[in-house]
Enzyme design. Sequence first.
Site, PDB file in Angstrom:
ATOM      1  N   TRP A 196       0.993  -0.888  -0.073  1.00 34.51           N
ATOM      2  CA  TRP A 196      -0.038  -0.145  -0.442  1.00 34.51           C
ATOM      3  C   TRP A 196       1.094   1.216  -0.155  1.00 34.51           C
ATOM      4  CZ3 TRP A 196      -4.574  -1.150  -2.248  1.00 34.51           C
ATOM      5  CH2 TRP A 196      -4.511  -2.288  -1.845  1.00 34.51           C
TER       6      TRP A 196
ATOM      7  N   LYS B  50     -13.442  -1.754   6.066  1.00 37.70           N
ATOM      8  CA  LYS B  50     -12.883  -2.558   7.353  1.00 37.70           C
ATOM      9  C   LYS B  50     -13.551  -2.233   8.571  1.00 37.70           C
ATOM     10  CE  LYS B  50      -9.111  -2.344   4.107  1.00 37.70           C
ATOM     11  NZ  LYS B  50      -9.179  -3.646   2.818  1.00 37.70           N
TER      12      LYS B  50
ATOM     13  N   ASP C  89      -2.861   6.702   6.153  1.00 39.40           N
ATOM     14  CA  ASP C  89      -3.021   5.968   5.466  1.00 39.40           C
ATOM     15  C   ASP C  89      -3.605   5.186   6.839  1.00 39.40           C
ATOM     16  OD1 ASP C  89      -4.299   3.849   4.061  1.00 39.40           O
ATOM     17  OD2 ASP C  89      -2.828   3.212   2.360  1.00 39.40           O
TER      18      ASP C  89
HETATM   19  N1  PMP Z   1      -4.533   1.077   1.834  1.00 36.94           N
HETATM   20  C1  PMP Z   1      -4.889   0.536   3.207  1.00 36.94           C
HETATM   21  C2  PMP Z   1      -3.486  -0.246   3.914  1.00 36.94           C
HETATM   22  C3  PMP Z   1      -5.376  -0.640   2.938  1.00 36.94           C
HETATM   23  O1  PMP Z   1      -5.579  -2.151   3.078  1.00 36.94           O
HETATM   24  C4  PMP Z   1      -6.104  -0.926   1.180  1.00 36.94           C
HETATM   25  C5  PMP Z   1      -7.390  -2.065   0.854  1.00 36.94           C
HETATM   26  N2  PMP Z   1      -7.168  -3.218   1.795  1.00 36.94           N
HETATM   27  C6  PMP Z   1      -6.165   0.179   0.045  1.00 36.94           C
HETATM   28  C7  PMP Z   1      -5.219   1.528   1.040  1.00 36.94           C
HETATM   29  C8  PMP Z   1      -7.042   0.510  -0.553  1.00 36.94           C
HETATM   30  O2  PMP Z   1      -7.828   1.126  -0.548  1.00 36.94           O
HETATM   31  P1  PMP Z   1      -9.109   0.824  -1.723  1.00 36.94           P
HETATM   32  O3  PMP Z   1      -9.544  -0.868  -2.010  1.00 36.94           O
HETATM   33  O4  PMP Z   1      -9.815   1.518  -0.784  1.00 36.94           O
HETATM   34  O5  PMP Z   1      -8.722   1.805  -2.728  1.00 36.94           O
END
Ligand code: PMP
Length: 357
Positions: free
Chosen positions: A102, A193, A169
């Site tokens: 991420w 989540k 994030d």
């Molecule tokens: N950051 C983290 C820590 C994640 O776990 C995720 C998705 N699992 C994201 C960003 C991406 O999010 P999205 O699928 O809403 O774009």
Amino acid sequence: MTKRAYNFNAGPSAMPLEVLQQVQTEFLDFQGTGMSIVEISHRSESYDRMHNETIALLRELMGIPSGYEVMFIQGGGSMQFLMSAANFFTKKRAGYIDTGIWAHKAMEAASGYGEVYAVASSADRHHSYIPQIYEIKSDTSYVHITANNTIYGTEFKIFPKFAVPLLCDMSSDILSRSVNVADFDLIYGGVQKNIGPAGVIVAIVKKELLATARQDLPIMLQYKTFAAHNSLYNTPPVFCIYMVNKVLHWIKNQGGVVAMEKRNIEKAKLLYDAIDESNGFYQGHAEPAYRSNMNITFHLKMAELEKQFLDEAKENNFVGLKGHRLVGGCRASAYNAVPVEACEALARFMRAFKAKH
Ligand code: PMP
């Protein structure tokens, strides 16, 4: 009684049963309007009340100081990778703590705005820990971190402080633990989540940082647009925000974020204990000091048994335990709405499976 799975999905993931039932009850008639929440105008008084209440609840539960704006934005965490950089990459460089995929995606999205560099990286040990030594270069716009690394099962226990703004994030741990919002300049997180269904993110931006944002951006990429219009510049994802509202009430009734955190620690401990007491039959991916209370990652020492473990888990009503392909093995995601009983049942299952083999 509806049959409910032991839901360990990584996201979208378990919702509180009470919330689902409440939403079902109210679905045809939202607060006496004779219309469903999905049928009313986002400019109506009843929507507006709910919208503002949701923001107020967020402020209350997270202890968000008045010097911060709270916004709902679509496009997911992935859009935030871009948007955070587009707005706040105002100097030559931007630093990222590289704790896995991420963080990489955030770095990639920012790379169009200047020099992106890793302030530190856990790549040398397959992102099984949180690096602690940081090197900030001159002319750095901000440092960006990923609070909880959903795939590897690691989390910052203590957040770092820098002389430059800190962007975070919190997609996989927002409202699962208490944080001091004042330690951050921007927090963003998808709700799918811990606090709702997929479709919206929460962004919390310090007004001082917002004042420095770039102006030469499309309207829908500017945090200022969302802040100035109370996230109602255009049609927001009304159903999603409505469900977040319900989950926030649920969190409040459970005792707030402090109670959530306590319960989440207990839940994760049930599973880490099952791993640690297995004499190496199960092996955790994350180094113990950085273990996530949200995503518990492990593999079986006897790799040939892993498929059988997952198959038998499935037969026993456990869902979502297959690890992410980047790490392999297994992962149990125990977000806010996952009940203690689900973790107890999984720990029991893990012990019984071990005993059998
Ligand atoms: N950051 C983290 C820590 C994640 O776990 C995720 C998705 N699992 C994201 C960003 C991406 O999010 P999205 O699928 O809403 O774009």
